[in-house]
Design a protein around this motif. Structure first.
Motif, PDB file in Angstrom:
ATOM      1  N   ILE A 144      44.509 -11.012 -10.743  1.00 47.11           N
ATOM      2  CA  ILE A 144      44.645 -11.231 -11.742  1.00 47.11           C
ATOM      3  C   ILE A 144      43.566 -11.976 -12.769  1.00 47.11           C
ATOM      4  N   MET A 145      43.397 -13.263 -11.447  1.00 45.56           N
ATOM      5  CA  MET A 145      42.080 -14.310 -11.979  1.00 45.56           C
ATOM      6  C   MET A 145      40.593 -13.328 -11.844  1.00 45.56           C
ATOM      7  N   THR A 146      40.925 -12.800 -10.565  1.00 40.44           N
ATOM      8  CA  THR A 146      39.112 -11.488 -10.533  1.00 40.44           C
ATOM      9  C   THR A 146      39.012 -11.618 -11.750  1.00 40.44           C
ATOM     10  N   LYS A 147      40.012 -10.404 -11.774  1.00 44.60           N
ATOM     11  CA  LYS A 147      39.708  -9.521 -12.379  1.00 44.60           C
ATOM     12  C   LYS A 147      39.653 -10.036 -14.093  1.00 44.60           C
ATOM     13  N   ASP A 148      40.003 -10.589 -14.599  1.00 42.57           N
ATOM     14  CA  ASP A 148      39.907 -10.864 -15.779  1.00 42.57           C
ATOM     15  C   ASP A 148      38.869 -12.513 -15.656  1.00 42.57           C
ATOM     16  N   TYR A 149      38.121 -12.967 -14.684  1.00 42.25           N
ATOM     17  CA  TYR A 149      37.656 -14.197 -14.906  1.00 42.25           C
ATOM     18  C   TYR A 149      36.437 -13.257 -15.842  1.00 42.25           C
ATOM     19  N   ALA A 150      35.674 -12.747 -15.567  1.00 42.82           N
ATOM     20  CA  ALA A 150      34.714 -12.427 -17.031  1.00 42.82           C
ATOM     21  C   ALA A 150      34.175 -12.057 -18.499  1.00 42.82           C
ATOM     22  N   ASN A 151      36.074 -11.574 -18.715  1.00 45.24           N
ATOM     23  CA  ASN A 151      36.387 -11.673 -20.190  1.00 45.24           C
ATOM     24  C   ASN A 151      37.290 -12.482 -20.759  1.00 45.24           C
ATOM     25  N   HIS A 152      36.954 -13.878 -19.669  1.00 45.38           N
ATOM     26  CA  HIS A 152      37.843 -15.263 -20.110  1.00 45.38           C
ATOM     27  C   HIS A 152      37.018 -16.390 -20.270  1.00 45.38           C
ATOM     28  N   THR A 153      37.658 -17.653 -21.304  1.00 44.41           N
ATOM     29  CA  THR A 153      36.533 -18.875 -22.299  1.00 44.41           C
ATOM     30  C   THR A 153      36.324 -19.512 -20.210  1.00 44.41           C
ATOM     31  N   ALA A 154      35.336 -20.232 -20.801  1.00 47.20           N
ATOM     32  CA  ALA A 154      34.619 -21.529 -20.160  1.00 47.20           C
ATOM     33  C   ALA A 154      35.741 -22.205 -18.898  1.00 47.20           C
ATOM     34  N   ALA A 155      36.970 -22.276 -20.428  1.00 51.33           N
ATOM     35  CA  ALA A 155      38.640 -23.384 -19.642  1.00 51.33           C
ATOM     36  C   ALA A 155      39.505 -22.210 -18.901  1.00 51.33           C
ATOM     37  N   TYR A 156      39.465 -21.139 -18.811  1.00 47.69           N
ATOM     38  CA  TYR A 156      40.329 -20.367 -18.343  1.00 47.69           C
ATOM     39  C   TYR A 156      38.999 -19.794 -17.169  1.00 47.69           C
ATOM     40  N   LYS A 157      37.914 -19.527 -16.857  1.00 42.48           N
ATOM     41  CA  LYS A 157      37.304 -19.823 -15.818  1.00 42.48           C
ATOM     42  C   LYS A 157      37.048 -20.561 -15.073  1.00 42.48           C
ATOM     43  N   ALA A 158      37.180 -22.221 -15.350  1.00 43.40           N
ATOM     44  CA  ALA A 158      37.627 -23.181 -14.842  1.00 43.40           C
ATOM     45  C   ALA A 158      38.828 -23.490 -14.047  1.00 43.40           C
ATOM     46  N   VAL A 159      39.919 -23.433 -14.667  1.00 43.30           N
ATOM     47  CA  VAL A 159      41.130 -22.874 -14.034  1.00 43.30           C
ATOM     48  C   VAL A 159      41.118 -22.376 -12.617  1.00 43.30           C
ATOM     49  N   ALA A 160      40.702 -21.183 -12.905  1.00 35.51           N
ATOM     50  CA  ALA A 160      40.641 -19.629 -12.309  1.00 35.51           C
ATOM     51  C   ALA A 160      39.597 -19.911 -10.653  1.00 35.51           C
ATOM     52  N   ARG A 161      38.343 -20.800 -11.428  1.00 34.38           N
ATOM     53  CA  ARG A 161      37.937 -21.025 -10.151  1.00 34.38           C
ATOM     54  C   ARG A 161      38.420 -22.157  -9.018  1.00 34.38           C
ATOM     55  N   GLU A 162      39.313 -23.624 -10.071  1.00 34.77           N
ATOM     56  CA  GLU A 162      40.120 -24.242  -9.132  1.00 34.77           C
ATOM     57  C   GLU A 162      41.072 -23.385  -8.502  1.00 34.77           C
ATOM     58  N   LEU A 163      41.880 -22.404  -8.705  1.00 37.40           N
ATOM     59  CA  LEU A 163      42.833 -22.141  -7.981  1.00 37.40           C
ATOM     60  C   LEU A 163      42.721 -20.945  -7.135  1.00 37.40           C
ATOM     61  N   LEU A 164      41.476 -20.443  -7.168  1.00 38.22           N
ATOM     62  CA  LEU A 164      40.840 -19.072  -6.325  1.00 38.22           C
ATOM     63  C   LEU A 164      40.485 -20.133  -5.227  1.00 38.22           C
ATOM     64  N   LYS A 165      39.767 -21.021  -5.269  1.00 42.27           N
ATOM     65  CA  LYS A 165      38.980 -22.154  -3.889  1.00 42.27           C
ATOM     66  C   LYS A 165      40.572 -22.236  -3.229  1.00 42.27           C
ATOM     67  N   LYS A 166      41.233 -22.734  -4.395  1.00 40.90           N
ATOM     68  CA  LYS A 166      42.426 -23.481  -3.321  1.00 40.90           C
ATOM     69  C   LYS A 166      43.375 -22.087  -2.261  1.00 40.90           C
ATOM     70  N   ILE A 167      43.302 -21.153  -3.296  1.00 40.60           N
ATOM     71  CA  ILE A 167      43.987 -20.066  -2.160  1.00 40.60           C
ATOM     72  C   ILE A 167      43.326 -19.449  -1.337  1.00 40.60           C
ATOM     73  N   LYS A 168      42.096 -19.582  -0.901  1.00 39.97           N
ATOM     74  CA  LYS A 168      41.206 -18.666  -0.325  1.00 39.97           C
ATOM     75  C   LYS A 168      41.248 -19.413   1.759  1.00 39.97           C
TER      76      LYS A 168
END
Length: 183
Positions: free
Chosen positions: A159-183
């Motif tokens: 979900i975060m990867t799919k929606d990443y491009a369509n969201h705000t900087a705030a969304y992207k910041a949280v998504a980046r942080e969590l995607l790094k932790k998940i990998k």
């Protein structure tokens, strides 16, 4: 609803100072707490979103007060449609899940059914047109839950990867942080 709690909620507005005053009123009058919980999910009440604001601030101080009300709270999450109510409730979900798994000084015990209600609602908030603050709280809550439920992180990652491009900087910041932790 008691006239005193209703007066408190009538006075509350979006200013942080007023939300804090509303929470202080409940903290000083614990008898209002049960009423406050029910007011949060009474979507016919004009002040239900204000009740959610107040509950968020009360939860920072007395999260354990929610324990006896968790069945009602978790089973009612899906009722909320107003963005002003969803954001503080999403934050409370994050607080509850954090306290449940961290076994901090605030002891919260969530049942499997309550956890499933939170998981389902957080995913709903992520995939619907909910504002970014609620999505950020939902992502963080699901990340924590994904440590216990192995299927959550892969779904959250998609979900975060799919929606990443369509969201705000705030969304992207949280998504980046969590995607790094998940990998």
């Amino acid at each position: 609803m008691s006239s005193e709690l209703q007066k408190t909620l009538d006075y509350v507005n979006a200013y942080r100072e007023n939300r804090l005053k509303g929470a202080q009123s409940v903290l000083e009058n614990p008898d209002y707490f049960t009423e406050l919980i029910f007011a949060c999910f009474d979507i016919s009440n004009k002040n239900y979103h204000k009740a959610c604001w107040v509950l968020e601030f009360v939860s920072y101080e007395k999260l354990e007060w929610l324990q006896p009300h968790l069945n009602f709270f978790c089973s009612s999450l899906k009722k909320l449609k107003d963005e002003s109510a969803i954001r503080p409730i999403a934050k409370i979900c994050q607080l509850l899940v954090t306290a449940h798994y961290k076994k901090s000084e605030t002891i919260i015990t969530l049942s499997e059914t309550q956890l499933q209600d939170i998981i389902e609602t957080c995913f709903d908030w992520l995939i619907t047109d909910t504002k970014v603050a609620a999505k950020a709280y939902a992502m963080r809550t699901l990340y924590i839950l994904g440590k216990q439920y192995d299927w959550i992180h892969p779904e959250l990652q998609i979900i975060m990867t799919k929606d990443y491009a369509n969201h705000t900087a705030a969304y992207k910041a949280v998504a980046r942080e969590l995607l790094k932790k998940i990998k």
